[in-house]
Design an enzyme around this catalytic site. Sequence first.
Site, mmCIF file in Angstrom:
data_model
loop_
_atom_site.group_PDB
_atom_site.id
_atom_site.type_symbol
_atom_site.label_atom_id
_atom_site.label_comp_id
_atom_site.label_asym_id
_atom_site.label_seq_id
_atom_site.Cartn_x
_atom_site.Cartn_y
_atom_site.Cartn_z
ATOM 1 C CG HIS A 172 -4.427 -0.052 4.115
ATOM 2 N ND1 HIS A 172 -3.633 -0.823 3.291
ATOM 3 C CD2 HIS A 172 -5.540 0.260 3.378
ATOM 4 C CE1 HIS A 172 -4.229 -0.981 2.117
ATOM 5 N NE2 HIS A 172 -5.380 -0.330 2.149
ATOM 6 C CG HIS B 78 -6.804 0.024 -1.206
ATOM 7 N ND1 HIS B 78 -7.133 -0.597 -0.017
ATOM 8 C CD2 HIS B 78 -7.803 -0.317 -2.068
ATOM 9 C CE1 HIS B 78 -8.259 -1.264 -0.154
ATOM 10 N NE2 HIS B 78 -8.689 -1.107 -1.375
ATOM 11 C CB CYS C 270 -0.974 -0.010 1.176
ATOM 12 S SG CYS C 270 -0.218 0.029 2.830
#
Length: 272
Positions: A223, A235, A177
């Site tokens: 994240h 993502h 990510c």
Amino acid sequence: MRVIVNVPICPLILRPACPGERVDEALFGMAAEVLDAPCPGWFRVRTHYGYTGYAEGRHLLFGEDCAESWLRLPKAVITKALCDVLSAPAVESWPLVSLTRGALVSPQGAPDGKGWQRIFLPDGRTGYTKRSFLGPYYDTPPHFGESALRAAIVETAMGYLGTHYRWGGKTPMGIDCSGLASMAYLLNGVVIWRDAKLKEGYPLHPIPPESVKPADLLFFPGHVAIYLGDGRYLHSTAKDGSDGVVVNSLDPSHPDYRPDLPEKLTAAGSIF
């Protein structure tokens, strides 16, 4: 002492042992600074974007003169997901090395009439690739205004759509990510922190989540995602069923809505 990465992907490891946890990847042609040498064959390095990890010496070119010579040369960046550098300007030629998006090479002269570009490599070799596989190398943001820069960052990020998830990765061979977010910015001349958090000393600053615009970042626990507009975000995720770079939505009525993330949104960040 500065060194130059001389392999397509140089894994940066958490500790000087292999196999080990990959924390990042330095790419072909990138420069790094050696911080120490804890054991034979391993070097702790800091990349030009400030990230540190342990690299194997066989992946690096040593010598300050070598580094200085390479850094002075004009650069172009590989924009193709994967491309060969060939020994001659012909498709049947021997591949010298296969490079991923983000690798740096030095163009020599203009392309020939068939689109072949002669390029110089850090180790002194000369090869050829198609000019269409190369893009401009930005070490500062290009001067084409906020809306155009936002669009360029989003377009760069979308180029990784479908790439599988790789912890510590940041190429079309596998990406995580924060690798996705950092490469989307780096390829547009902006250095942000490589991990999924806001870090002081980098240009990304917190903004109210309700104010996000395309190319701003959304942060969740461990994240990060790139906002695309209209409630959608891109993502890289290891979630079963996605397993890589996908588009999801913050809107519960949208078919791409992912219910476990919006409720965990902790921050948003922007360089603008």
